[in-house]
Design a protein around this motif. Sequence first.
Motif, PDB file in Angstrom:
ATOM      1  N   GLU A 138       0.840  -1.193   0.000  1.00 33.93           N
ATOM      2  CA  GLU A 138       0.000   0.000   0.000  1.00 33.93           C
ATOM      3  C   GLU A 138       0.879   1.248   0.000  1.00 33.93           C
ATOM      4  O   GLU A 138       1.884   1.316   0.718  1.00 33.93           O
ATOM      5  N   ARG A 204      -4.458   5.526 -10.573  1.00 33.80           N
ATOM      6  CA  ARG A 204      -5.378   4.380 -10.618  1.00 33.80           C
ATOM      7  C   ARG A 204      -5.103   3.476 -11.810  1.00 33.80           C
ATOM      8  O   ARG A 204      -5.376   2.275 -11.755  1.00 33.80           O
ATOM      9  N   SER A 210      -7.564   1.178  -5.443  1.00 37.82           N
ATOM     10  CA  SER A 210      -7.318   2.474  -4.808  1.00 37.82           C
ATOM     11  C   SER A 210      -8.473   2.835  -3.905  1.00 37.82           C
ATOM     12  O   SER A 210      -9.581   2.306  -4.045  1.00 37.82           O
ATOM     13  N   ARG A 211      -8.207   3.745  -2.977  1.00 35.54           N
ATOM     14  CA  ARG A 211      -9.244   4.255  -2.078  1.00 35.54           C
ATOM     15  C   ARG A 211      -9.011   5.737  -1.853  1.00 35.54           C
ATOM     16  O   ARG A 211      -7.881   6.166  -1.616  1.00 35.54           O
ATOM     17  N   ARG A 212     -10.077   6.503  -1.922  1.00 39.82           N
ATOM     18  CA  ARG A 212     -10.015   7.916  -1.577  1.00 39.82           C
ATOM     19  C   ARG A 212     -10.315   8.055  -0.097  1.00 39.82           C
ATOM     20  O   ARG A 212     -11.318   7.522   0.407  1.00 39.82           O
ATOM     21  N   ALA A 231      -5.281   9.859  -0.781  1.00 36.87           N
ATOM     22  CA  ALA A 231      -5.681   8.566  -1.348  1.00 36.87           C
ATOM     23  C   ALA A 231      -4.620   7.520  -1.057  1.00 36.87           C
ATOM     24  O   ALA A 231      -3.477   7.829  -0.702  1.00 36.87           O
ATOM     25  N   TYR A 233      -3.158   3.538  -2.516  1.00 37.98           N
ATOM     26  CA  TYR A 233      -3.142   2.703  -3.711  1.00 37.98           C
ATOM     27  C   TYR A 233      -2.476   1.361  -3.405  1.00 37.98           C
ATOM     28  O   TYR A 233      -1.444   1.309  -2.723  1.00 37.98           O
ATOM     29  N   SER A 268      -5.570  -0.921   4.133  1.00 36.08           N
ATOM     30  CA  SER A 268      -6.764  -0.312   3.529  1.00 36.08           C
ATOM     31  C   SER A 268      -7.480  -1.235   2.565  1.00 36.08           C
ATOM     32  O   SER A 268      -8.588  -0.906   2.102  1.00 36.08           O
ATOM     33  N   PHE A 269      -6.888  -2.375   2.225  1.00 40.75           N
ATOM     34  CA  PHE A 269      -7.458  -3.208   1.161  1.00 40.75           C
ATOM     35  C   PHE A 269      -7.811  -4.627   1.604  1.00 40.75           C
ATOM     36  O   PHE A 269      -8.111  -5.468   0.775  1.00 40.75           O
ATOM     37  N   GLU A 272     -11.797  -5.746   1.341  1.00 37.96           N
ATOM     38  CA  GLU A 272     -12.416  -5.899   0.034  1.00 37.96           C
ATOM     39  C   GLU A 272     -11.991  -7.228  -0.575  1.00 37.96           C
ATOM     40  O   GLU A 272     -10.895  -7.698  -0.356  1.00 37.96           O
TER      41      GLU A 272
END
Length: 273
Positions: A138, A204, A210-212, A231, A233, A268-269, A272
């Motif tokens: 990340e 992106r 990615s996340r804002r 953000a 990534y 952050s990922f 998901e």
Amino acid sequence: MTHRAHRDRAPGTGVTYVFAVCRGTRATHTADVAGLVGMPGGTAVRLLPSGPLTAVVQTVPAAEFTDEVWQARLSDPQEIERYARAHHEVVSAAAAHGPAVPLPLATLYHDDDRARRALDDEAHRFHQVLKRIAHHAEWGVKVYEPATAPEEAEPVTAGGGGREAPAAGAGLAYLNRRRGVQERRERRREQALSVAESVDAELRELATASRRLRTHGAVPGGDDRVHVLNATYLVAEHRSDELGSLVRGLGQRTGARIELTGPWVPYSFVGEV
């Protein structure tokens, strides 16, 4: 796996704190976590295998992780930082030799059997996430709005105590000047947001995901920096140099101040799939 309350546990008993989840083949790397301190007051950090998955865990005092104690700890910035650093140290060690799903701070189970049951119940999700984050890291990217130009600063009195009052008969000119300052600020803000969108679009294209994140307004330090993009990534390891080159190029091309941080464990990922 989520944080669980332990109101029914006796104060002197221990509960199982889960830091991260790895593939079962990581059980051969016991030495990687054996020397870690982990949470204050806990036993040695260890691996807890359950079928094809392995959790990185520690037995901690139940009395130190009740809802009441933890809520009080959350109100103490220094104390919560100490626990967050201890958590992150173990997660980072777990991820040093392969993909590891980091779990939220204070993910607790009554005992090892409950933790194993949770691993089994969520095995499919963990395998999907482990596959997704393997050989990825990340990276955080922040884009800042340019600092306020001198001509856009608020006029002040000679003593510096407040805004300048218009001289007699000069009210219209004063209002026009103030209006012009505001319009320039708005144009600068719009241009900065446009740059941020273009930066995000190009990043992106390179990233797997990615996340804002929420922007934080003015940055502490008195230099008038304001986030226009915050953000994160998920980027394949073999593309990390490409990411750095792209960020530098975007900064040169747009004139924006762009801050790149990482690589980090992909916190952050992991939610998901």
